[in-house]
Design an enzyme around this catalytic site. Structure first.
Site, short mmCIF file in Angstrom:
data_model
loop_
_atom_site.label_atom_id
_atom_site.label_comp_id
_atom_site.label_asym_id
_atom_site.label_seq_id
_atom_site.Cartn_x
_atom_site.Cartn_y
_atom_site.Cartn_z
N ASP A 13 2.45 -9.43 8.17
CA ASP A 13 1.83 -10.47 9.00
C ASP A 13 2.68 -10.86 10.22
O ASP A 13 2.63 -12.00 10.68
CB ASP A 13 1.54 -11.75 8.17
CG ASP A 13 0.77 -11.45 6.91
OD1 ASP A 13 -0.14 -10.62 6.99
OD2 ASP A 13 1.09 -12.02 5.85
N LYS A 16 1.83 -7.21 14.01
CA LYS A 16 1.91 -5.78 14.39
C LYS A 16 0.66 -5.33 15.12
O LYS A 16 0.72 -4.52 16.04
CB LYS A 16 2.10 -4.90 13.14
CG LYS A 16 3.42 -5.11 12.43
CD LYS A 16 3.53 -4.24 11.21
CE LYS A 16 2.59 -4.63 10.09
NZ LYS A 16 2.81 -5.94 9.48
N GLY A 40 -4.00 -6.62 7.03
CA GLY A 40 -4.94 -7.32 7.88
C GLY A 40 -4.36 -7.44 9.26
O GLY A 40 -3.39 -8.16 9.46
N HIS A 41 -4.91 -6.68 10.19
CA HIS A 41 -4.36 -6.68 11.55
C HIS A 41 -5.36 -7.33 12.49
O HIS A 41 -6.52 -6.93 12.56
CB HIS A 41 -4.05 -5.25 12.00
CG HIS A 41 -2.93 -4.63 11.20
ND1 HIS A 41 -2.59 -3.31 11.28
CD2 HIS A 41 -2.09 -5.17 10.31
CE1 HIS A 41 -1.57 -3.07 10.46
NE2 HIS A 41 -1.26 -4.19 9.86
N GLN A 225 1.97 -3.92 6.26
CA GLN A 225 2.91 -4.72 5.46
C GLN A 225 4.24 -4.84 6.22
O GLN A 225 4.23 -4.84 7.43
CB GLN A 225 3.11 -4.12 4.07
CG GLN A 225 1.91 -4.27 3.15
CD GLN A 225 0.78 -3.29 3.43
OE1 GLN A 225 1.03 -2.11 3.59
NE2 GLN A 225 -0.43 -3.76 3.50
P1 IMP Z 1 -0.53 -5.59 -3.00
O1 IMP Z 1 -0.08 -4.75 -1.84
O2 IMP Z 1 -1.94 -6.06 -2.86
O3 IMP Z 1 -0.26 -4.91 -4.31
O4 IMP Z 1 0.36 -6.93 -3.01
C1 IMP Z 1 1.75 -6.94 -3.27
C2 IMP Z 1 2.46 -7.99 -2.43
O5 IMP Z 1 2.43 -7.60 -1.06
C3 IMP Z 1 1.82 -9.37 -2.49
O6 IMP Z 1 2.84 -10.34 -2.38
C4 IMP Z 1 0.96 -9.42 -1.25
O7 IMP Z 1 0.71 -10.73 -0.80
C5 IMP Z 1 1.83 -8.63 -0.28
N1 IMP Z 1 1.08 -7.97 0.79
C6 IMP Z 1 0.38 -6.82 0.70
N2 IMP Z 1 -0.15 -6.51 1.90
C7 IMP Z 1 0.24 -7.46 2.76
C8 IMP Z 1 0.03 -7.66 4.16
O8 IMP Z 1 -0.61 -6.88 4.87
N3 IMP Z 1 0.61 -8.78 4.69
C9 IMP Z 1 1.36 -9.63 3.94
N4 IMP Z 1 1.59 -9.47 2.64
C10 IMP Z 1 1.03 -8.40 2.05
#
Ligand code: IMP
Length: 430
Positions: A13, A16, A40-41, A225
């Site tokens: 977040d 990017k 989420g971009h 991420q």
């Molecule tokens: P998962 O990727 O859904 O398995 O989540 C694992 C961890 O990564 C959690 O803490 C999510 O909130 C975090 N996470 C996954 N994708 C994002 C992202 O695009 N932005 C921020 N946090 C993320």
């Protein structure tokens, strides 16, 4: 052979999407290399706001080809919905504008159901996943029971494979977690339809990008991420299941090390996190409210994918230095500097402390941040609105000092400073 890589230097977040949109203006290909629709971009162009989860944000620039790399997980339902959303906004993505690696993996409703069931079963040890099926789909990939995109090219076998995998998942769902089973035939039928629609998009993306680089085309690798969510190098176990760091771009696109040119680390001017896990500079109270916003603005700190309020805090330069090292960054992009207007004084975390011992580097990586107390330096804030600044000299001296302090700690230039969500609300420094 110029390959530029954009990576998140924090917990995701970082903004990017808007940086990729800016850099994609000069790229021929924009390729996502890891993760799935957990990302989420957001990109703001005039009165249009694009929120993309799977398709690279770079496709908003009209002369690019978007690529979903082999390191990605593709939920075809999200992909089709996103393509439709873009089409409505005037961005059509025929196969010549969007390519999907044959070696990427698919997310089915069974992975999504398993993600929710496993999170539920973790109780107090929840990771706080986005519940998009990411963990279970990467587990299936590593266990060699995944569904690869190329399987969609052979419809009969593909339908059988989907059915079998859903039947296997059903055993876990019902016997281990007491959750409802899915109907394997319904899922298989749904996925056959996706296969028919997505077939023209499937290519060997590794070959495509290597040929492009060899012929002098420019490739932009779009990270999702962030460094601290990296499976190996992040705040394990509170991480995602992929490799968002720069090295993940090479693996997740199937290209070698040599073409890598610029590696841009994107960091917010403060720190945010969604999901569980330690966060040494986390804030609550008035400053937290200021940083997070109310949710009324699209740029307020609420998750693009899940809508969850993000945890917020002071910028952490120990972690930024770590991200610089992990990714061998060449430069930094600092986003949301405008949000700090009106906070005085500002604090930046320059080191950690345990008892009498001070650390400026992480002794054993970031897995156990809960043991550290942050050491802060205070800097004067500024009260003026900086959203109209387009040049370094337009910034108040306090804001310049804040940026310079980040540059000193990172040991590299802050090349871009964003001061608002619009495309042109950015200061570009030489
Ligand atoms: P998962 O990727 O859904 O398995 O989540 C694992 C961890 O990564 C959690 O803490 C999510 O909130 C975090 N996470 C996954 N994708 C994002 C992202 O695009 N932005 C921020 N946090 C993320």
């Amino acid at each position: 052979m110029p390959l530029d890589i954009v990576v998140g230097a924090q917990w995701g977040d970082e903004g990017k999407g808007r940086m990729v949109d800016l850099l994609a203006a000069e790229a021929d290909f924009v390729a996502r290399y890891g993760g799935g629709d957990n990302a989420g971009h957001t990109v703001t162009v005039g009165d249009q706001i694009f929120k993309l989860h799977l398709i690279p944000s770079g496709v908003i620039q009209p002369n690019t080809v978007g690529v979903l790399g082999n390191g990605m997980l593709v939920n075809p339902s999200t992909l089709m919905a996103e393509m439709a959303q873009l089409r409505e906004a005037g961005i059509d993505l025929p196969p010549k504008r969007l390519r999907i690696s044959h070696a990427a993996h698919l997310i089915t409703p069974a992975h999504v159901a398993l993600d929710a069931a496993q999170e539920g079963a973790r109780g107090a040890e929840q990771i706080g996943t986005t519940k998009r099926g990411i963990g279970p789909a990467y587990v299936a990939k590593a266990a060699r029971r995944g569904l690869r995109v190329e399987m969609m090219l052979n419809p009969e076998d593909f339908a059988d494979a989907v059915e079998t995998r859903v039947e296997e998942a059903n055993k876990h769902l019902t016997q281990l977690y007491g959750a409802d089973a899915l109907d394997p035939k319904t899922v298989a039928t749904e996925f056959m339809d996706y296969a028919r629609q997505l077939k023209p998009y499937i290519v060997d993306a590794s070959q495509l990008l290597t040929d492009a680089l060899n012929s002098g085309k420019r490739v932009l690798a779009e990270g999702a991420q962030g460094t601290l969510l990296d499976l190996d190098h992040g705040t394990y176990p509170y991480v995602t299941s992929s490799s968002p760091t720069a090295a993940g771009a090479l693996l997740g696109l199937g290209i070698g090390i040599r073409p890598a040119n610029r590696i841009v680390g994107v960091t917010k001017a403060f720190q945010t996190r969604v999901g569980e896990g330690a966060f040494p500079t986390e804030l609550s109270g008035k400053v937290a409210k200021h940083l997070r916003g109310t949710g009324a603005n699209p740029w307020d700190e609420f998750g693009t994918t899940t809508g969850r309020p993000r945890r917020v805090g002071w910028i952490d330069l120990v972690l930024l230095r770590y991200a610089c090292r992990q990714n061998t960054l060449t430069e930094v992009a600092l986003t949301k500097l405008d949000i700090l207007s009106g906070i005085d004084p500002l604090k930046i975390c320059i080191a950690y402390r345990i008892g009498d011992e001070t650390f400026t580097e992480l002794p054993l990586g970031p897995a156990d941040l809960s043991q550290f107390e942050p050491v802060y330096e205070e800097l004067p804030g500024w009260d003026v609105d900086v959203t109209a600044a387009r040049h370094w000299d337009d910034l108040p001296p306090q804001a310049q000092k804040y940026v310079q302090r980040i540059e000193d700690a990172a040991g590299m230039p802050v090349r871009w400073i964003s001061v608002g969500p619009e495309r042109d609300q950015v200061i570009i420094r030489d």
